[in-house]
Design an enzyme around this catalytic site. Structure first.
Site, mmCIF file in Angstrom:
data_model
loop_
_atom_site.group_PDB
_atom_site.id
_atom_site.type_symbol
_atom_site.label_atom_id
_atom_site.label_comp_id
_atom_site.label_asym_id
_atom_site.label_seq_id
_atom_site.Cartn_x
_atom_site.Cartn_y
_atom_site.Cartn_z
ATOM 1 N N ASP A 195 41.890 43.047 38.740
ATOM 2 C CA ASP A 195 41.203 44.341 38.772
ATOM 3 C C ASP A 195 41.059 44.847 40.204
ATOM 4 O O ASP A 195 40.586 45.966 40.430
ATOM 5 C CB ASP A 195 39.860 44.294 38.049
ATOM 6 N N SER A 196 41.541 44.066 41.171
ATOM 7 C CA SER A 196 41.672 44.536 42.549
ATOM 8 C C SER A 196 42.558 45.765 42.640
ATOM 9 O O SER A 196 42.556 46.479 43.658
ATOM 10 C CB SER A 196 42.241 43.422 43.436
ATOM 11 N N ASP B 187 42.814 40.024 34.431
ATOM 12 C CA ASP B 187 41.367 40.164 34.554
ATOM 13 C C ASP B 187 40.786 40.983 33.407
ATOM 14 O O ASP B 187 41.340 42.038 33.042
ATOM 15 C CB ASP B 187 41.017 40.895 35.855
ATOM 16 N N LYS C 65 40.976 36.223 32.629
ATOM 17 C CA LYS C 65 40.026 35.736 33.635
ATOM 18 C C LYS C 65 38.710 36.499 33.530
ATOM 19 O O LYS C 65 38.704 37.721 33.394
ATOM 20 C CB LYS C 65 40.600 35.880 35.050
ATOM 21 N N GLU D 194 34.635 36.705 35.249
ATOM 22 C CA GLU D 194 33.778 36.371 36.377
ATOM 23 C C GLU D 194 32.392 35.983 35.895
ATOM 24 O O GLU D 194 31.746 36.745 35.169
ATOM 25 C CB GLU D 194 33.662 37.566 37.329
ATOM 26 N N GLU E 198 36.110 31.863 44.950
ATOM 27 C CA GLU E 198 36.309 32.882 45.976
ATOM 28 C C GLU E 198 35.205 32.864 47.011
ATOM 29 O O GLU E 198 34.016 32.885 46.676
ATOM 30 C CB GLU E 198 36.395 34.275 45.341
#
Length: 263
Positions: A45-46, A84, A112, A114, A181
């Site tokens: 999602d960057s 993501d 993925k 978070e 991270e």
């Protein structure tokens, strides 16, 4: 290169062999990354920051992620593709299952998420339904407002203990991979040794089982250069050679070096 699977990556960890990951978003780069020997592509999602021009990942939607996952999957054959789940796409179990299925249909091999303890039920539910999970701890960019910015996590004793505990819990819940991270390298080393699943680091030192960078960062195309980034295009004469140099440096352990890590 044959199709990379979760089993492939587990075998790498068991043998002490590092592997490389790159965050990318389109078919052309997917093919170049595959040709360089990189085994895992993260559809991150960057993209909200490097493609869409936002100042965080929060505006990215599940439709954005499905689109770019499809683009990556059509551009390569061998790499394992992780996608993501974007901000707000896994707030409830129903959302998580529906949106993860959409990513898998688009070509993802794994999703993925978070977060730690609050995601355990979702991690288990996904794995029970045949959807492999990569967990993400430490600096989780979707929580940037809660953190008060993009800050290193796990530097105090209580925070470090909480990240270690969450790492063990997400593994027990069924996660197949873990991204760490922006945490101190000593903490990353402790977590990597404690888990049987492969650990992928970004700003977490050289001791993890793998490394991931955003493609645009490792090619020196981003305006902002985080401490954990090396520009691999600077000393190579083409994108292709830069990609190969990154893959080689991760696998031989020369990247990241001390200058790219946090104490």
């Amino acid at each position: 290169m044959s199709k990379v699977t979760v089993t492939t990556l587990q075998a790498h960890k068991a043998a002490g062999e590092k592997f490389a990951v790159l965050a990318a978003y389109d078919a052309t780069f997917a093919g170049l990354i595959e040709a360089a020997g990189v085994e895992v592509i993260l559809v991150g999602d960057s993209l909200g920051m490097v493609l869409q021009g936002h100042d965080s990942t929060l505006p990215v939607t599940i439709d954005d992620m499905v689109y770019h996952t499809g683009s990556i999957s059509r551009g390569c054959h061998s790499p394992l593709i992780i996608s993501d789940l974007p901000f707000g796409a896994y707030s409830t179990l129903e959302q998580t299952l529906t949106n993860s299925a959409a990513l898998m249909r688009a070509g993802a091999n794994m999703v993925k998420l978070e977060g730690g303890g609050w995601l355990l039920e979702s991690v288990t539910a996904l794995t029970e339904r045949g959807i492999p999970v990569c967990a993400h701890l430490g600096l989780t960019p979707q929580s940037v407002n809660a953190f008060g910015g993009f800050k290193v996590q796990g530097r105090d004793t209580d925070q470090a203990a909480a990240i270690l505990a969450d790492a063990k819990r997400v593994e027990a819940a069924g996660a197949s991979l873990l991204v760490l991270e922006c945490i101190p390298s000593a903490l990353a080393a402790e977590i990597t040794a404690a888990l049987t699943i492969p650990v992928i680091g970004i700003g977490a030192g050289a001791v993890t089982d793998a490394q991931v960078l955003v493609l645009y960062d490792m090619l020196g195309l981003s305006d902002h250069k985080p401490k954990f980034v090396r520009n691999f295009l600077a000393k190579n004469d083409s994108v292709q050679s830069a990609l190969k140099a990154y893959n080689d440096a991760v696998k031989d352990g020369s990247f990241p070096s001390a200058e790219h890590t946090f104490s």
